[in-house]
Design an enzyme around this catalytic site. Sequence first.
Site, PDB file in Angstrom:
ATOM      1  N   TYR A  53       0.841  -1.204   0.000  1.00 40.46           N
ATOM      2  CA  TYR A  53       0.000   0.000   0.000  1.00 40.46           C
ATOM      3  C   TYR A  53       0.874   1.251   0.000  1.00 40.46           C
ATOM      4  CZ  TYR A  53      -3.385   3.407   1.896  1.00 40.46           C
ATOM      5  OH  TYR A  53      -4.181   4.507   2.115  1.00 40.46           O
ATOM      6  N   LYS A  80       1.046   4.120  -2.886  1.00 40.34           N
ATOM      7  CA  LYS A  80       0.635   5.484  -2.584  1.00 40.34           C
ATOM      8  C   LYS A  80       1.765   6.480  -2.842  1.00 40.34           C
ATOM      9  CE  LYS A  80      -3.581   4.485  -1.615  1.00 40.34           C
ATOM     10  NZ  LYS A  80      -4.663   4.907  -2.539  1.00 40.34           N
TER      11      LYS A  80
END
Length: 261
Positions: free
Chosen positions: A154, A158
């Site tokens: 993640y 991001k």
Amino acid sequence: MSMDLHDAVTVVTGGGSGIGRASAHAFARRGARVVVTDLEAERAHTVAGELGGRGVAARCDVTDLDDLRAVRDLVLDRFGRVDVVMNNVGILAVGPVEDIPLDAWQRVIDVNLLSVVRSNLVFLPLLLGQGSGHVVNTASTAGLLPYGFDRLPYTATKHAVVGLSESLALYLRPRGIGVSCLCPAGVATNIVEQITFYGEPAAPQGPAFPVVDADSVGELVADGISEGRFLILTAPEAADELRELGADVDLYLSRLTKDAG
């Protein structure tokens, strides 16, 4: 590059809950028409119904280019144009990095990063053709600061979304198109539904930001578009952390490591 949301045609992916739903409501309150898309069709229809005559629902799997094309065609058939595209879908794989398998990495990259790439391929030609519009990409403070090692796929995606958005702003702003990057910290949503856990839980490390409600984030997004802002933070404290990181990366990492010890 400011934009008046009144009568704007907006598309929100992942709009069936959380930040997406809140942003859809914020857009509608400002007079926009909102196409709410979600992997769960029932959720999309529920949110569109909440918006009254300003909402339209569509099921969309952002890992499927044809699904995004179908949304584009729906919007053009219904409204004739697209003004705002908010790329808001995200999932997490959580655990020690050595326990997260390759297929989990591939899934997170496909959903969190390549979904934005697909959206750009589908919608940017429309915005470029009309010489106006706005793109919002949802990243995270975990994409700005080095604390998300307990959710590394993640975090990596991001960071990529932040970098993609920064460069996209340089390309699109001279062509009349605004770009915003939403970097939320703690937000009270149902994101836990999108988390897959691996191995023993890893203790998170880094700054503790306040948790805010999704509705306030939706308002921040709408205001950010209206004001033409690039970076949209839910925790102003993150800006101080970002300045400290930029001033001396080694010192910042050393402090986090020391704090963890």
